[in-house]
Design an enzyme around this catalytic site. Structure first.
Site, mmCIF file in Angstrom:
data_model
loop_
_atom_site.group_PDB
_atom_site.id
_atom_site.type_symbol
_atom_site.label_atom_id
_atom_site.label_comp_id
_atom_site.label_asym_id
_atom_site.label_seq_id
_atom_site.Cartn_x
_atom_site.Cartn_y
_atom_site.Cartn_z
ATOM 1 N N LYS A 159 0.825 -1.215 0.000
ATOM 2 C CA LYS A 159 0.000 0.000 0.000
ATOM 3 C C LYS A 159 0.864 1.273 0.000
ATOM 4 O O LYS A 159 2.067 1.208 0.280
ATOM 5 C CB LYS A 159 -0.913 -0.043 1.225
ATOM 6 C CG LYS A 159 -1.965 -1.159 1.194
ATOM 7 C CD LYS A 159 -2.857 -1.101 2.433
ATOM 8 C CE LYS A 159 -3.946 -2.162 2.418
ATOM 9 N NZ LYS A 159 -4.857 -2.028 3.586
ATOM 10 N N ASN A 203 -2.124 -0.082 7.268
ATOM 11 C CA ASN A 203 -1.538 -1.373 7.645
ATOM 12 C C ASN A 203 -0.644 -1.979 6.568
ATOM 13 O O ASN A 203 -0.516 -3.187 6.441
ATOM 14 C CB ASN A 203 -2.632 -2.337 8.098
ATOM 15 C CG ASN A 203 -3.747 -2.457 7.084
ATOM 16 O OD1 ASN A 203 -3.600 -2.008 5.945
ATOM 17 N ND2 ASN A 203 -4.841 -3.085 7.462
ATOM 18 N N TYR A 227 -12.750 -2.418 -2.830
ATOM 19 C CA TYR A 227 -13.303 -2.350 -1.464
ATOM 20 C C TYR A 227 -14.829 -2.224 -1.446
ATOM 21 O O TYR A 227 -15.394 -1.721 -0.479
ATOM 22 C CB TYR A 227 -12.660 -1.181 -0.706
ATOM 23 C CG TYR A 227 -11.238 -1.448 -0.249
ATOM 24 C CD1 TYR A 227 -10.914 -2.622 0.434
ATOM 25 C CD2 TYR A 227 -10.227 -0.518 -0.479
ATOM 26 C CE1 TYR A 227 -9.606 -2.864 0.866
ATOM 27 C CE2 TYR A 227 -8.920 -0.762 -0.040
ATOM 28 C CZ TYR A 227 -8.624 -1.930 0.634
ATOM 29 O OH TYR A 227 -7.334 -2.177 1.072
ATOM 30 N N GLU A 238 -10.160 -10.654 -6.881
ATOM 31 C CA GLU A 238 -9.186 -9.562 -6.826
ATOM 32 C C GLU A 238 -8.127 -9.666 -7.922
ATOM 33 O O GLU A 238 -7.767 -8.663 -8.542
ATOM 34 C CB GLU A 238 -8.514 -9.541 -5.445
ATOM 35 C CG GLU A 238 -9.487 -9.171 -4.331
ATOM 36 C CD GLU A 238 -8.884 -9.232 -2.941
ATOM 37 O OE1 GLU A 238 -9.580 -8.866 -1.973
ATOM 38 O OE2 GLU A 238 -7.716 -9.661 -2.796
ATOM 39 N N PHE A 254 -15.535 4.446 7.690
ATOM 40 C CA PHE A 254 -14.162 4.771 7.290
ATOM 41 C C PHE A 254 -13.932 4.627 5.779
ATOM 42 O O PHE A 254 -12.816 4.790 5.300
ATOM 43 C CB PHE A 254 -13.159 3.903 8.066
ATOM 44 C CG PHE A 254 -13.352 2.406 7.880
ATOM 45 C CD1 PHE A 254 -12.816 1.751 6.780
ATOM 46 C CD2 PHE A 254 -14.080 1.667 8.809
ATOM 47 C CE1 PHE A 254 -12.987 0.379 6.609
ATOM 48 C CE2 PHE A 254 -14.255 0.291 8.641
ATOM 49 C CZ PHE A 254 -13.712 -0.351 7.536
ATOM 50 N N THR A 314 -5.948 -7.194 10.730
ATOM 51 C CA THR A 314 -6.306 -5.944 10.053
ATOM 52 C C THR A 314 -5.939 -4.710 10.887
ATOM 53 O O THR A 314 -5.366 -3.749 10.364
ATOM 54 C CB THR A 314 -7.832 -5.939 9.774
ATOM 55 O OG1 THR A 314 -8.165 -7.119 9.024
ATOM 56 C CG2 THR A 314 -8.233 -4.704 8.987
ATOM 57 N N ARG A 322 -1.715 -14.280 4.885
ATOM 58 C CA ARG A 322 -2.461 -13.562 5.929
ATOM 59 C C ARG A 322 -1.783 -13.736 7.286
ATOM 60 O O ARG A 322 -1.794 -12.830 8.121
ATOM 61 C CB ARG A 322 -3.909 -14.056 5.995
ATOM 62 C CG ARG A 322 -4.756 -13.699 4.786
ATOM 63 C CD ARG A 322 -5.111 -12.244 4.674
ATOM 64 N NE ARG A 322 -5.890 -11.719 5.768
ATOM 65 C CZ ARG A 322 -6.587 -10.577 5.714
ATOM 66 N NH1 ARG A 322 -6.597 -9.847 4.606
ATOM 67 N NH2 ARG A 322 -7.249 -10.144 6.752
ATOM 68 N N HIS A 358 -1.922 -5.260 1.627
ATOM 69 C CA HIS A 358 -3.184 -5.974 1.406
ATOM 70 C C HIS A 358 -2.881 -7.393 0.974
ATOM 71 O O HIS A 358 -1.939 -7.626 0.220
ATOM 72 C CB HIS A 358 -4.012 -5.300 0.304
ATOM 73 C CG HIS A 358 -5.147 -6.176 -0.165
ATOM 74 N ND1 HIS A 358 -6.347 -6.229 0.489
ATOM 75 C CD2 HIS A 358 -5.224 -7.084 -1.179
ATOM 76 C CE1 HIS A 358 -7.126 -7.118 -0.116
ATOM 77 N NE2 HIS A 358 -6.471 -7.637 -1.131
ATOM 78 N N ARG A 406 2.073 -6.030 9.672
ATOM 79 C CA ARG A 406 1.174 -4.966 10.122
ATOM 80 C C ARG A 406 1.463 -4.568 11.564
ATOM 81 O O ARG A 406 1.382 -3.395 11.931
ATOM 82 C CB ARG A 406 -0.277 -5.424 9.941
ATOM 83 C CG ARG A 406 -0.718 -5.419 8.479
ATOM 84 C CD ARG A 406 -2.042 -6.123 8.289
ATOM 85 N NE ARG A 406 -2.662 -5.809 7.005
ATOM 86 C CZ ARG A 406 -3.845 -6.271 6.626
ATOM 87 N NH1 ARG A 406 -4.529 -7.077 7.427
ATOM 88 N NH2 ARG A 406 -4.354 -5.930 5.451
#
Ligand code: IDP
Ligand code: MG
Length: 166
Positions: free
Chosen positions: A11, A122, A51, A136, A59, A97, A91, A125, A108
């Site tokens: 990100k 964070n 998203y 995705e 948010f 998250t 993950r 992704h 993260r």
């Protein structure tokens, strides 16, 4: 049947902090194989679609600003990784998250933060499940950008103009 694939996005906060190498090192150590990679700017359309399941969250607007680079550099690094059980493995490496709840040794947990505007910055992704990964990967990449895939493809004749090197 080929190996499970997952979308990973480094990100904008991680790009600005120079964390691409650190993040990719972790995945390499876990034996994950890169089958696609590109540096792009996330458009409004891509962000909203990616998203879409969070549209109702308070948010959401801040999240779209974050991922499209309003607060950092505009570039992100989009990758497709593969390995058996890739989604769970990745993950696990990135952590929860919420960076304050993520394991301190996870990516993260180490490098994420919560902004004063309440967004979880964070750093990375990754697809949450095999089903999400398929959605995705198809959203972020064209088939010919992957060196291999399990997802069926088709050839279409189009009138679309494309840019080539002169
Ligand atoms: P994930 O990225 O761990 O899969 P999602 O629930 O899919 O988590 O949320 C997407 C992104 O939205 C998160 O990575 C984070 O940047 C942001 N986000 C999720 N939940 C919250 C929240 O409760 N407050 C602020 N930001 C959030
Ligand atoms: Mg998610």
């Amino acid at each position: 049947m080929g190996k499970e694939q997952s979308l990973v996005v480094v990100k904008p906060d991680a790009m600005q902090k120079g964390l691409m190498g650190t993040i990719m090192d972790k995945f390499a150590e876990a034996g994950l194989e890169i089958v696609a990679a590109k540096v792009i700017e996330v458009t409004q359309e891509l962000a909203q679609e990616h998203y879409q399941h969070l549209k109702e969250e308070k948010f959401f607007d801040e999240l779209i600003k974050y991922i499209t680079g309003s607060y950092h550099t505009k570039n992100v690094l989009a990758l497709v990784y593969q390995k058996d059980n890739a989604c769970n493995k990745i993950r696990d490496i990135i952590g929860a998250t919420n960076p304050e709840e993520a394991k301190p040794t996870s990516l993260r947990g180490k490098y994420g933060r919560i902004t004063t505007k309440g967004v979880f910055e964070n750093v990375v992704h990754a697809s949450e499940s095999v089903e999400e990964a398929e959605r995705e990967i198809k959203l972020w990449f064209r088939p010919n950008e992957l060196t291999e895939t399990n997802f069926p493809t088709q050839v279409e004749k189009t009138e679309r103009q494309e840019v080539f090197w002169k």
